[in-house]
Each structure stands twice: as C-alpha cells, then as structure tokens.
Scaffold this motif. Sequence first.
Motif, short mmCIF file in Angstrom:
data_model
loop_
_atom_site.label_atom_id
_atom_site.label_comp_id
_atom_site.label_asym_id
_atom_site.label_seq_id
_atom_site.Cartn_x
_atom_site.Cartn_y
_atom_site.Cartn_z
N UNK A 187 11.95 9.77 -43.88
CA UNK A 187 10.96 8.85 -43.40
C UNK A 187 9.82 9.04 -42.91
N UNK A 188 10.00 9.90 -41.89
CA UNK A 188 8.75 10.51 -41.37
C UNK A 188 7.92 11.16 -42.04
N UNK A 189 8.41 11.96 -43.19
CA UNK A 189 7.74 12.76 -44.24
C UNK A 189 6.61 11.44 -45.06
N UNK A 190 7.23 10.28 -45.32
CA UNK A 190 6.80 9.09 -45.87
C UNK A 190 5.53 8.63 -45.11
N UNK A 191 5.83 8.48 -44.01
CA UNK A 191 4.94 8.07 -42.70
C UNK A 191 3.69 9.07 -42.64
N UNK A 192 3.91 10.08 -42.74
CA UNK A 192 3.02 11.43 -42.63
C UNK A 192 2.00 11.12 -44.07
N UNK A 193 2.85 10.96 -45.11
CA UNK A 193 2.10 10.99 -46.53
C UNK A 193 1.05 9.77 -46.29
N UNK A 194 1.67 8.65 -45.99
CA UNK A 194 0.85 7.28 -45.96
C UNK A 194 -0.61 7.56 -45.17
N UNK A 195 -0.14 8.13 -43.85
CA UNK A 195 -1.54 8.34 -42.92
C UNK A 195 -2.37 9.29 -43.65
N UNK A 196 -1.96 10.43 -44.55
CA UNK A 196 -2.64 11.36 -45.20
C UNK A 196 -3.45 10.89 -46.52
N UNK A 197 -3.25 9.62 -46.47
CA UNK A 197 -3.70 8.82 -47.90
C UNK A 197 -3.13 9.48 -49.24
N UNK A 198 -1.84 10.00 -49.15
CA UNK A 198 -1.34 10.34 -50.34
C UNK A 198 -0.29 9.38 -50.99
N UNK A 199 0.45 8.71 -50.14
CA UNK A 199 1.41 7.57 -50.53
C UNK A 199 1.78 6.52 -50.01
N UNK A 200 1.47 5.39 -49.97
CA UNK A 200 1.69 4.35 -49.30
C UNK A 200 3.00 4.14 -48.92
N UNK A 201 3.57 3.54 -47.82
CA UNK A 201 4.93 2.87 -47.88
C UNK A 201 5.30 1.69 -48.55
N UNK A 202 6.34 1.61 -49.14
CA UNK A 202 6.58 0.27 -49.81
C UNK A 202 7.58 -0.33 -48.68
N UNK A 203 7.20 -1.42 -48.12
CA UNK A 203 7.78 -1.88 -46.91
C UNK A 203 9.25 -2.69 -47.33
N UNK A 204 9.22 -3.06 -48.40
CA UNK A 204 10.71 -3.53 -48.88
C UNK A 204 11.54 -2.22 -48.81
N UNK A 205 11.35 -1.29 -49.54
CA UNK A 205 12.20 -0.22 -49.75
C UNK A 205 12.75 0.53 -48.37
N UNK A 206 11.44 0.64 -47.62
CA UNK A 206 11.76 1.33 -46.35
C UNK A 206 12.84 0.49 -45.49
#
Length: 437
Positions: A187-206
Amino acid sequence: MGRIEDALERARDTKALVIGKGAVGKTGEMFRQLFEGCTAVVVADLNTYKAAGAEAYESLKAAGIPTMEPFIFEDSDLYAEWSFLMRLENHLKSCDAIAVAVGSGVINDLAKLASEHLGRRYIIVGTAASMDGYTAYGASITFEGNKQTFDCKAPMGVIIDPEIAAGAPSEMAASGYADLIAKVPAAADWMLAEAAGEEPIDTFAYNLLHENLKESLAYPAEVHAREVKPTEMLAEGLIMSGFAMQAIQSSRPASGVEHQFSHYWDMEDLCYEGKHVSHGFKVGIGTLVSTACFEFMLKYDMESLDVERCVAQWPSWEKMEENIRTVFADKPGHLSRALVESKAKYITAERLREQLTHLKQVWPELREKISAQIFSYDHVHDCLQKVGAPYEPEMIGVSRERLRETFKGIPYMRSRYTIIDLIQRCGLMDEVEAAIF
C-alpha cells in the motif's frame, strides 16, 4: 457482512461467498444457485479430500446435483505445474462437468486455469488460510520451467470453514500470514506511485483491503497455535485482498516490490530442503527488504535531494539496456523479462526532473502518510517469527549474497512503480544496499 456484500457487488467474477463453521455443508446449495442443471465433479488431493472433499461430495449428492466420481490427485509432488494442469483439463473435458475444487493454492490454481481453458467456471472450497488467490483473478502455473501468471477468471463461488482452515498444517497459515502482511508495504508503494504520477489509488479497492487489515494481522502467535477465530480473521483478510484485485482488475492493491522478490525466485525455481518454497514465504522475505527500504527513505533528507545531480546521472535507454545485459549476463530468462519490463517504465531525463521535483515538494505530507501506513522492520520480523514463517533469508535457502544480488536486479524486473524505483531514480541504490545489508 456489509464489506463482503460490497465486495461481491463490485467483483467481476465471484458471485457467492460462505465463510463460517459448517460452510462446506452448503456446497450443494451454492452449486445449485450458481450452476443450475450442471454436473459437478470434486477436484482434490488426498489430504484435501479427507479434510473437506468428502463432505463437499456428500453435500452435492444430498442436494440432488448430478455428481461425477471425485478427481483426486494422488501425487506426493503435486504443485501448480503444466503437466498436472493438462491432466485435470483433459479429465474435465471428458466429463463436461463443473469443478468443485477442494484445497488451497495448488488445487485452486489448477482448477482455475483448467476451467478457463474450457470456457467454464468453478467453485473453490478452501481448506487453508494460505494465500489470497481464492478470490483473485489469474493463476500462477509453472510452464516450461518458469512460474507464470495466466489471466483467468476467479471462482464463481468461495466456501471456507475456519475450523477446517485452522486444522491445516501450521506452515500453510504462516504462508498466508506472510502474504497478507506484505499488503502493508504494498500500500505504501501505491501511495508512492500515486504521488509520483504513475498510478492513482482506487479508493474502493484500497479501503476494501485495508479497513480491517491490521486487525487481521494482530494475532500471529494465535494463528500459529491454530486458533479458529484468528485464523478466520486471517482468511477474511486474504479474501478481501482477492476482492480488491478483482474490483480493479489489477494486482496493484496486493503486490508491491516485495512480490518482485518472489517472482524473481520463481524464475529460479527456488527450493529449500527438497521442496518448492511457498509464495507467502518468499514474499515474507521480500517484505522485510521492502520495509527496510522504506525505513531508509523515510529517514533520508528528501527535501535536500539534488535533482539536477539525479538527472545528470540518469542513463539513456541505450545505456540502461547495456546495464541490464550486464546484470543478467548469465540469466537469459531474467534478461528477456527485464528488457521488456524496464522499457515499459523507462522515463526521460526531463520527466525524471519533473517527477523528483514534485516528490520533493510533497514529501513532508507523503512521509507522514507512509509512516502511518507501514510497520517497522522489527515488527514485521517479530510477526513472521511468531506465526512460524521464515524471518531470515537462509530459512528459504537464500544466502545473504544471493539476496543482495537479487536486490540489484529487482529494479528491472517489473514495470510497476515501487519504492525501488524511487531509490534508483534518486541514484541511491548503492547507498541503500550498503545500509540494509
């Protein structure tokens, strides 16, 4: 049950779930609900048939479902490998039946892909809280010596009795626990990816995965002791992980850099003491490395990062390809994958400048979010030890030097953005390697 109903509503494939004491006795009822008028065949191995297969078979017959004689693998070396898949697929083709798979990872993956090849669906009766694949799409099968993930639908129905799961060998729940604790740094990787503009977090799945995740991980010693309630909580956490992946048709909610270690060792057919190392055990060691990487970066003075130095050191694609060919000079399978995956995520020097500049700006807030998300290295190490999972690489047959070599190759092995990409793009690979090893 609100979360489960929400998950089923968003799930593309799975339409029914029963989890609780006596759940296996409802197999016939679920089959009629999902496959009215179809013939069933129980698929199991010798152990899983004894644990739950016979009861599932009797439930089908009691419900008046046309039922073939069970298909039981009697092989002592059974694993998710292509020859076993073909054996099951040929049997299902000959009897035109819907598989009622009874087992955990191996049986589930074999039934999942065999059913997909035949254009059918299936039900899984889970016998252990050993992985999140019960409700996940895709099947991991060894084909021509390489572990590969094949696209295929998740089961139509899932049945799990936590008393049966708690009675499984303790290493199976330990493997499931190690797989579930990996979702924390993922999940921290996903947060980082979103901040880097690589992949937004899907709120429902998260939210589906993380609403009760840490509660599901709160009792490692009790899971090791085979207590029913903690095992049920673990199983539900794993099921929610699969549903999160179904919801967005991606493994991103459940898989970060820690899974890259597992995939890397899958390609090397990692065995220890004559047995294939379980997915969860490989992921658990990867989680320790991932957590160590996050701890390093959370202490690093990111706000003072010299972006222009990073940009100046960033290689052209031609130079990176040369580096990749050097790193994997004696690993042709790894090399071919690394070239494809690395090319897919390669960014220009200008894009790197933009990305790192933005990350510097948002780092104070991002650091707080990630700090609140992850466990400490010591906590992960302690939990793995308490649950009976490997907590040192040598416990899965990986020496420190081999782990270090794997670490060097990981940045090239997957196009998904993770903490390892931030480290590489900041020019910190050597520094992090020296610190964590």
